[in-house]
Design an enzyme around this catalytic site. Structure first.
Site, PDB file in Angstrom:
ATOM      1  CG  ASP A 144      -9.948 -28.466  47.057  1.00 35.79           C
ATOM      2  OD1 ASP A 144     -10.917 -28.995  47.638  1.00 35.79           O
ATOM      3  OD2 ASP A 144     -10.196 -27.972  46.129  1.00 35.79           O
ATOM      4  CG  HIS A 167     -14.141 -27.805  45.775  1.00 34.93           C
ATOM      5  ND1 HIS A 167     -12.908 -27.758  45.197  1.00 34.93           N
ATOM      6  CD2 HIS A 167     -14.788 -27.967  44.610  1.00 34.93           C
ATOM      7  CE1 HIS A 167     -12.655 -27.918  44.163  1.00 34.93           C
ATOM      8  NE2 HIS A 167     -13.838 -27.685  43.671  1.00 34.93           N
ATOM      9  CB  SER A 213     -13.587 -29.769  40.926  1.00 37.59           C
ATOM     10  OG  SER A 213     -13.462 -28.413  40.966  1.00 37.59           O
TER      11      SER A 213
END
Length: 385
Positions: A160, A130, A235
């Site tokens: 992911d 993402h 992230s």
């Protein structure tokens, strides 16, 4: 991937395995699990399967110091030496994507940011899907201030995980550890790029829980939970143990007024084969696939010449020469059961596939024109290009 846009917060439900069902209706000020990238502050629905009896929060301990009254003592760990070795292995990632606007504004560029962990001295870097999804430009900044243009090697939305590559030598790769035997209460160190502007930020805490099943954007992942501070921009960053080994890839946090210390990371042992596949082939080849497109019908509806479609999961497209085609499945088949489990959603099919390996033979029962057909499905993987 626009900055400064608050997350979309849909309805979501959390189901604990001890039988407790917690329903949460999302609104402004109500909790949400969000992907921890500054890139758009991606919104997410979530559910937690509580495999542990409870979460734990405690300080990391080592050195003894006296309290103010002199009667008790606490221990505080000095991890500066470990961190000094780890920080060069974590990079800042910035992205740009071009989106089409309306006739007045035309195309516009949106920016995002995240983190990454160096896999090899010659420039392979792991991050979250993402973080780089849809990016037209990916830039990497290393701990020593060097900046590089990166190319996308491969992504895997299901886990992911993504791998990017920069043209560099003598980078400092992280030491890959194991997440298989992690215990609740073990110390954890998170390093990343919170807010997209604070690269190299270090936060510490513990492993609060293992085996948390979190559903984010319709993908269910089994994650590590930590109380180390996680913020947008973290992230793709690293979650390390006190031996300096990579045990997880940070990918989500829980956000709400009054809630602190709920961060999540992908266990590294769950995705090492995915990372290896992405580096070698640019896609995952070791995971079994059905090679179909599925459509979930919620209610009885009429289709075509007043044909009734019962609620369920239908096969609406089949890849020629793929798993489903070779097994004799047909378009229009409704999946009644798969591997002995009744099927009512696309997610259930995906979750069953996750439990199997390429080469396994799994039974499937389908409804075909009102008759049930039983098939043995030999699972195949994606072929590398």
């Amino acid at each position: 991937m626009e900055n400064n846009i608050p997350p979309r917060v849909p309805k979501r439900k959390s189901t604990a395995r001890n039988g407790a069902v917690i329903g949460i209706t999302a609104a402004i000020g109500i909790s949400a699990v969000v992907l921890s990238g500054v890139a758009g502050y991606a919104g997410a629905s979530y559910a937690i399967d509580q495999k542990q009896s409870g979460s734990v929060t405690a300080p990391i301990t080592d050195k003894t110091s006296s309290s103010l009254d002199g009667n008790t003592s606490v221990k505080i760990l000095d991890i500066s030496d470990i961190v000094a070795k780890l920080k060069p292995s974590v990079v800042e990632i910035s992205t740009e994507s071009v989106s089409s606007g309306n006739s007045i504004f035309g195309q516009y560029v949106s920016q995002g940011a995240g983190s990454g962990v160096i896999l090899s001295a010659d420039g392979y870097i792991v991050t979250n899907n993402h973080v780089v999804n849809g990016a037209n430009s990916i830039k990497v900044k290393t701990y020593d201030g060097q900046e590089y243009e990166a190319t996308l090697v491969g992504t895997d939305p299901q886990t992911d995980v993504a791998v990017i590559k920069v043209d560099a030598t003598d980078l400092s790769p992280a030491t890959i550890g194991s997440s298989d035997d992690i215990q609740v209460g073990e110390a954890a160190i998170a390093i990343g790029n919170p807010l997209g502007s604070l690269g190299g930020t270090v936060t510490t805490g513990i492993i609060s829980a293992v085996g948390r099943e979190i559903t984010i954007d319709n993908e269910t992942m089994t994650l590590l939970q930590t109380d180390a501070a996680i913020n947008p921009g973290n992230s793709g960053g690293g979650l390390f143990d006190v031996n300096g080994e990579l045990i997880g890839i940070v990918n989500a946090k829980q956000s709400d007024t009054g809630i602190e210390g709920l961060g999540f990371a992908i266990p590294i042992s769950d995705v090492t084969s995915v990372i290896d596949d992405l580096v070698a082939h640019g896609q995952v080849t070791t995971r079994p696939v059905l090679n179909v497109s599925l459509q979930q019908v919620q209610n009885s509806t009429y289709y075509g010449q007043n044909r009734t479609m019962e609620p369920g999961v239908y096969i609406v497209q089949i890849v020629e020469g793929g798993t489903a085609d070779l097994a004799g499945l047909q378009m229009g088949d409704r999946i009644v059961s798969f591997d002995g489990q009744e099927i009512s959603s696309n997610a259930e099919v995906k979750n069953i596939l996750k439990k199997h390996a390429v080469g396994d033979v799994v039974q499937m029962v389908v409804d075909r024109n009102g008759e049930q057909v039983e098939l043995d499905i030999t699972l195949h993987g994606s072929e590398a290009e």
